[in-house]
Design an enzyme around this catalytic site. Sequence first.
Site, PDB file in Angstrom:
ATOM      1  CE  LYS A 115      19.950 -63.155 -72.555  1.00 56.81           C
ATOM      2  NZ  LYS A 115      19.828 -61.777 -72.927  1.00 56.81           N
ATOM      3  CE  LYS A 197      27.451 -61.727 -71.250  1.00 54.40           C
ATOM      4  NZ  LYS A 197      26.703 -61.052 -72.327  1.00 54.40           N
ATOM      5  CE  LYS A 200      22.635 -54.390 -71.177  1.00 51.47           C
ATOM      6  NZ  LYS A 200      21.897 -55.200 -72.148  1.00 51.47           N
TER       7      LYS A 200
HETATM    8  P1  ATP Z   1      22.019 -59.308 -70.848  1.00 47.91           P
HETATM    9  O1  ATP Z   1      22.628 -59.584 -69.523  1.00 47.91           O
HETATM   10  O2  ATP Z   1      20.686 -58.597 -70.782  1.00 47.91           O
HETATM   11  O3  ATP Z   1      22.019 -60.493 -71.762  1.00 47.91           O
HETATM   12  P2  ATP Z   1      24.453 -58.118 -71.792  1.00 47.91           P
HETATM   13  O4  ATP Z   1      25.104 -57.499 -70.601  1.00 47.91           O
HETATM   14  O5  ATP Z   1      25.016 -59.382 -72.330  1.00 47.91           O
HETATM   15  O6  ATP Z   1      22.901 -58.239 -71.542  1.00 47.91           O
HETATM   16  P3  ATP Z   1      23.916 -56.889 -74.395  1.00 47.91           P
HETATM   17  O7  ATP Z   1      23.010 -55.752 -74.585  1.00 47.91           O
HETATM   18  O8  ATP Z   1      23.385 -58.248 -74.778  1.00 47.91           O
HETATM   19  O9  ATP Z   1      24.450 -56.974 -72.891  1.00 47.91           O
HETATM   20  O10 ATP Z   1      25.274 -56.627 -75.149  1.00 47.91           O
HETATM   21  C1  ATP Z   1      25.693 -55.418 -75.730  1.00 47.91           C
HETATM   22  C2  ATP Z   1      27.105 -55.570 -76.216  1.00 47.91           C
HETATM   23  O11 ATP Z   1      27.990 -55.686 -75.103  1.00 47.91           O
HETATM   24  C3  ATP Z   1      27.345 -56.821 -77.084  1.00 47.91           C
HETATM   25  O12 ATP Z   1      28.214 -56.477 -78.141  1.00 47.91           O
HETATM   26  C4  ATP Z   1      28.020 -57.781 -76.147  1.00 47.91           C
HETATM   27  O13 ATP Z   1      28.865 -58.695 -76.825  1.00 47.91           O
HETATM   28  C5  ATP Z   1      28.828 -56.828 -75.260  1.00 47.91           C
HETATM   29  N1  ATP Z   1      29.073 -57.404 -73.941  1.00 47.91           N
HETATM   30  C6  ATP Z   1      28.135 -57.712 -73.012  1.00 47.91           C
HETATM   31  N2  ATP Z   1      28.713 -58.198 -71.897  1.00 47.91           N
HETATM   32  C7  ATP Z   1      30.057 -58.220 -72.126  1.00 47.91           C
HETATM   33  C8  ATP Z   1      31.191 -58.629 -71.349  1.00 47.91           C
HETATM   34  N3  ATP Z   1      31.061 -59.096 -70.124  1.00 47.91           N
HETATM   35  N4  ATP Z   1      32.416 -58.491 -71.896  1.00 47.91           N
HETATM   36  C9  ATP Z   1      32.560 -57.989 -73.148  1.00 47.91           C
HETATM   37  N5  ATP Z   1      31.537 -57.598 -73.928  1.00 47.91           N
HETATM   38  C10 ATP Z   1      30.287 -57.712 -73.441  1.00 47.91           C
END
Ligand code: ATP
Length: 333
Positions: A115, A197, A200
């Site tokens: 980040k 990964k 969002k």
């Molecule tokens: P950002 O892109 O803003 O960092 P993010 O999509 O990684 O956000 P978070 O709010 O940080 O989402 O994560 C919420 C939950 O979803 C966490 O437990 C994280 O491990 C899970 N998660 C996020 N993306 C994935 C993915 N691609 N596959 C599996 N689990 C995920």
Amino acid sequence: MFGEQKISYSGVQPSGNLTIGNYLGAIKNFSIYSEQYKTFYCVVDQHAITVRQVPAELRRRTYETLALYMACGLDPEKNTLYVQSMVPEHTELAWILNCFTMFVELSRMTQFKDKSTKHADNVNAGLFTYPVLMASDILLYQTDVVPVGIDQKQHVELCRDVAERFNQLYPDTFTVPEPVIAKSGMKIMSLADPTKKMSKSDENTNAVVYILDDRDTIIRKFKRAVTDSGAEIRYAADKPGVSNLISIYSCFTGKTVEEIEREFEGKGYGDFKLAVGEVTADALAPVQEKYRMLLADKAALEAQMKKGAEEASWYARRTLSKVKKKLGFVQLR
Ligand code: ATP
Ligand code: LTN
């Protein structure tokens, strides 16, 4: 453990539209604990401001994330669903735990490194101490299990180290939590680059399937998904694109990898991608319908936020008061 009760705790940031990665890696697994554990699932808005947010969007997404928790099957009668900023004990404990977390430990966190590269103009102290606030979330509730995607494992391990360090100095303060990572769905990859990964906050919206995407959009996105050379539908390290699609298909249908490989033997990528799109759209349709209903009643969501925060506060206050006593802070009755 709180008394005899086992505790499950997790959180999601209201920092964007939730993806099937958030659903399969995290939210879908939250309800597994609803029957036998006391469960707390939080909308972590204070974590979200470690990167800049537009206030009106943060507010809207806070409602949306809570509604999605419920739409994904979390019954607010069986789970404590609440918003982090409504329970001030989180940030209070975070200050204390800052004093028990080492600079070098935080420097090792891969999410911080990622980040701070991505937001090079805003490498703020909150981004650096993000895992300490997360540890406070978890430890305030004497949590036993933390269901998360694999990207969060490092943060939960840091939380364990901090809890153990604190317990060594002040015995029997915190339960030391375990991360629980679903076997399938632990890391759903981007449809445009299956070595990355699905996230969002990805700018390429075609790389990401959102929980609220309509059927046509879901099918179109999967049709365009990057696959690999060769034509076989096989789960293998040298086929990250197809393997990711197999994982998604497996999560939504409950079928094993072997069953899926057999089902699509002799078939092409086109047929397979369409099938993945269809099962995803089918599985998300009831979630979307329920979500729309819930979001239409803002007053009910606010009542839920209030009830959730009151329930959570009771637990949070007990732990914080115990911590303050152990540290030697004067507490007046
Ligand atoms: P950002 O892109 O803003 O960092 P993010 O999509 O990684 O956000 P978070 O709010 O940080 O989402 O994560 C919420 C939950 O979803 C966490 O437990 C994280 O491990 C899970 N998660 C996020 N993306 C994935 C993915 N691609 N596959 C599996 N689990 C995920
Ligand atoms: N850091 C997590 C969100 C999060 C969380 C938590 C997860 C904040 N507090 C407590 C589990 C337990 C993330 O970025 N996904």
